[in-house]
Design an enzyme around this catalytic site. Structure first.
Site, PDB file in Angstrom:
ATOM      1  N   ARG A  71      -0.001 -34.656  48.709  1.00 26.91           N
ATOM      2  CA  ARG A  71       0.732 -33.693  49.567  1.00 26.91           C
ATOM      3  C   ARG A  71       1.594 -34.296  50.669  1.00 26.91           C
ATOM      4  O   ARG A  71       2.314 -33.573  51.343  1.00 26.91           O
ATOM      5  CB  ARG A  71      -0.239 -32.688  50.216  1.00 26.91           C
ATOM      6  CG  ARG A  71      -1.078 -31.887  49.237  1.00 26.91           C
ATOM      7  CD  ARG A  71      -0.232 -31.052  48.314  1.00 26.91           C
ATOM      8  NE  ARG A  71      -1.033 -30.128  47.508  1.00 26.91           N
ATOM      9  CZ  ARG A  71      -0.673 -29.686  46.318  1.00 26.91           C
ATOM     10  NH1 ARG A  71       0.465 -30.091  45.774  1.00 26.91           N
ATOM     11  NH2 ARG A  71      -1.423 -28.845  45.643  1.00 26.91           N
ATOM     12  N   ASP A 122      -6.153 -33.712  38.601  1.00 20.93           N
ATOM     13  CA  ASP A 122      -5.117 -32.762  39.032  1.00 20.93           C
ATOM     14  C   ASP A 122      -5.499 -32.183  40.396  1.00 20.93           C
ATOM     15  O   ASP A 122      -5.224 -31.018  40.689  1.00 20.93           O
ATOM     16  CB  ASP A 122      -4.905 -31.653  37.999  1.00 20.93           C
ATOM     17  CG  ASP A 122      -3.585 -30.916  38.204  1.00 20.93           C
ATOM     18  OD1 ASP A 122      -2.804 -31.332  39.085  1.00 20.93           O
ATOM     19  OD2 ASP A 122      -3.343 -29.927  37.495  1.00 20.93           O
TER      20      ASP A 122
END
Lengths: 309, 419
Positions: free
Chosen positions: B58, B298
């Site tokens: 992120r 993931d």
């Protein structure tokens, strides 16, 4: 007396006994609606708020009248005139209404599961007035009341529902409720509007309008959501009405005393020819009255539970 | 710095119960008296440090969900010593400057070896191929437009061809977006709860396309997070024919099904979505017979506000770093589907091989990357114990085997369970 759960989220959550209790209560509520002094004190000193994220005529007005006929303080919020338009989240909006001492929040939302999401966060009872493509339990209850006034039992009755099954929360709630009471539900519509695995909900998928309607005890048309037409679900209104609408001839295939229903609003000449909408077998206008009665019953029974706690 | 781990059960090395580390590398035996630290592992299982070939850190851009430092701490807690972050950051990691910044931040954090994956196309827009060569110089190990599959087959061909000049694997998230406008698997459950469905066909169609392109061009392709029976079947058949296709799956696809979405709990929402039981079983079969090469996480951190909302509005993805090994151990090894050694292959050696990272060695001179797991005692996974900044895990309260006791990267402890 009263419902088991704090909220009415869907027909999935109701037992057959609860459904029958709502229908029986609604029958007595019809007497109130028919009387010259439409006033009871069941909700006196209580507050009911309708929170609608989607347009509505029948559902919102019938809830509002239902709560007023029973003496509650009631208020409305729509998305355009509230802080929702400023981007306030659903949860914050619901909590705000809750903290004003609201007893029952009636919500319509364009997303499936929205009432299920907020209900556990609130002290107020949440009534689902339609969530996305999921459920519209009070519509199914008013449809069932309309049938119940003509049937002695739901057991073994054949109910045909035709139209845009994919997007219809009315179909889902009716299929669940009617199956719970032993009726057989058959659905039909263009394949592009038929959701995968619908038969696993206990309904039969017919091959044609004729096949669906044959020997039915009640026939229900569904609104074609014309706004979805650009998504290429059917080629034209002309083609839809030619192959998928319920005509007088087709209605003749149903049982002799069968009747025709539609949750409204109706696209005249699309799902039903106007002559069929107005035909002798049509009970569409009566459904509207029953909508008020059923919503009175639901509010009454939810409040009875709250008072008993 | 010299460290000894004693009373180890080393996966795949029966008989070895002591590990020697010297200067960040595995070393030949030396006397305990010469060690700076002697750690008694108490019979726990030691495996080479895990490699996560598919993670979202992120940063840059979404630091409110996760940072490189917190994401690496979370990965270390899961036994990972190497992670490969996807490029869908803000700005997109489609140029050397962003990659350099990621690498630098990762080095400062010092909790995982971070091998960035660069965008395959500029801005992950699927139109123009990215500066793969320059990004490789900055440290990328593969290219991908993860989450925004390359829709145009002509562009996908160019991506495969151009990346092969730089020996960069292409990882594709396979999903025909025209077919998948929904929020969960299409089927009985989506119909019943009125959520628009994502058909398995949306995934299968793009897997088929990528296999066909790979075979035609004779260039490898890697399929991300396979979730369908059809995907497994096509990859199995392609591999048998010699096509250079590899693939990964994620723990959620062999531990859960779409039934769990019934209550609109957004922690069960991800792309690809949870499928039905027959697909879950097909994923396990693919893991068993070698069709599936790797288990990746993931790992997708999302802020509370992005998950605590209406189901269709909720962000896709769940956390996975801190549960992956335990889920693999509990649902694949303890159930007898595969051996512990095979699990280590799936979670370390194979991803390392596909991305040519050279990880997973435990011989003298290899980087001392390892993880210690307690596979004998059940533990209850508690989301409040997580080191991630986010809490979007569906596994809160699950009873699992394989709790991480310690993780060591380059001879340095990057995680240690407080006892």
């Amino acid at each position: 007396m009263g419902l088991k759960s704090k909220d009415l989220l869907g027909m999935k959550q109701l037992t057959p006994e609860e459904i029958m209790e709502i229908l029986d209560t609604a029958k007595t509520m019809k007497l109130v609606i028919a009387s010259s002094n439409k006033k009871t004190s069941h909700l006196q000193g209580k507050s009911v708020v309708t929170l609608f994220y989607e347009n509505s005529t029948r559902t919102r007005l019938s809830f509002e009248l239902a709560s007023k006929y029973m003496g509650s303080a009631s208020a409305n919020i729509t998305t355009s005139g509230s802080s929702v338009a400023k981007g306030e989240s659903l949860l914050d909006t619901a909590r705000t209404i809750d903290m004003m001492g609201t007893d029952i929040i009636i919500m319509r939302h364009n997303q499936s599961g929205a009432p299920h999401f907020i209900a556990p966060h609130l002290k107020a009872s949440v009534v689902n007035a339609g969530d996305g493509m999921n459920e519209h339990p009070t519509q199914a209850l008013l449809d069932m009341l309309t049938m119940y006034e003509r049937f002695d039992t739901f057991e073994g009755k054949n109910i045909a529902i035709c139209g845009d099954v994919y997007h219809s929360r009315v179909v889902r709630s009716n299929a669940i409720g009617l199956s719970k009471l032993g009726a057989h539900v058959t659905v039909y519509g263009p394949r592009t509007m038929m959701p995968v695995g619908i038969e696993k909900m206990g309904v039969r998928v017919a091959d044609s309008v004729e096949d669906a309607v044959r020997d039915a005890d009640a026939v229900m048309g569904l609104r074609v959501q014309l706004e979805r037409q650009q998504k290429s679900l059917f080629p034209s209104v002309a083609e839809y009405s030619r192959f998928y609408s319920i005509t007088q001839d087709m209605l003749a295939l149903a049982k002799p005393d069968a009747f025709l229903m539609h949750p409204g609003p109706c696209n005249h000449g699309v799902e039903l020819p106007t002559a069929v909408y107005d035909c002798e077998q049509s009970v569409i206008n009566e459904q509207v009255t029953n909508g008020v009665a059923v919503r009175m019953a639901v509010l009454y029974l939810l409040m009875a539970r709250r008072n008993n706690l | 710095m010299r460290t000894i781990l004693k009373n180890c059960k080393v996966a795949g090395r029966p008989g070895q119960n002591v590990i020697y580390i010297d200067g960040g590398k595995f070393a030949d035996a030396f006397e305990e008296s010469a060690a700076d630290e002697v750690i008694d592992v108490k019979g726990r299982t030691v495996v080479p440090g895990l490699v996560d070939m598919h993670i979202h850190l992120r940063e840059p851009g979404y630091e409110y969900k996760e940072t490189i430092a917190t994401g690496c701490a979370s990965a270390a807690k899961g036994g990972y010593t190497s992670v490969c972050p996807m490029p869908n950051t803000k700005p997109v990691a489609d140029n050397a400057a962003v990659i350099e910044a990621v690498v630098k931040k990762a080095q400062e954090a010092g909790l995982c070896r971070v091998y960035p994956i660069g965008a395959a196309t500029k801005g992950i827009e699927g139109d123009q191929i990215s500066e793969m060569g320059l990004m490789k110089e900055a440290g990328i190990v593969a290219v991908s437009d993860d989450g925004r599959p390359i829709k145009n087959a002509g562009i996908m061909r160019k991506v495969l061809e151009y990346s092969s000049d730089f020996d960069l694997p292409v990882l594709n998230h396979c999903e025909d977006k025209d077919l998948s406008e929904g929020a969960m698997n299409e089927g009985e459950v989506s119909t019943s709860i009125g959520i628009r469905g994502i058909p398995t066909a949306a995934e299968d169609i793009m897997i088929a396309r990528d296999i066909i392109l790979s075979e035609y061009l004779n260039i490898p392709v890697h399929i991300c997070h396979v979730s369908t029976m059809g995907g497994v079947r096509m990859i199995r058949e392609a591999k048998a024919r010699g096509v250079k296709v590899t693939c990964e799956t994620c723990p959620h696809y062999f531990t859960m099904t779409d039934r769990l979405c019934e209550n609109y709990d957004t922690n069960f929402k991800m792309h690809p979505p949870l499928r039905t039981e027959e697909h879950r079983l097909a994923i396990i079969a693919g893991i068993k017979d070698g069709t599936i090469d790797a288990i990746a996480t993931d790992n997708a951190p999302h802020h509370q506000d992005e998950k605590e909302c209406e189901f269709s509005n909720a962000m896709n993805g769940i956390l996975g770093s801190e549960t992956a090994f335990a889920l693999g151990y509990t649902y694949l090894v303890r159930t007898g589907e595969i051996t512990l050694e095979r699990l280590v292959e799936l979670m370390c050696h194979n991803p390392s091989m596909i991305l040519k990272l050279g990880r997973g060695g435990m011989n003298t001179g290899d980087d001392a990357d390892l993880a210690v797991f307690d596979v004998d005692n059940e533990f209850v996974f508690d989301k409040n114990s997580m080191l991630s900044k986010s809490r979007n895990t569906p596994y809160d309260g699950w009873k699992l085997y394989g709790e991480t006791i310690m993780t060591i990267m380059g001879g340095k402890k990057t995680y240690e369970k407080l006892c």
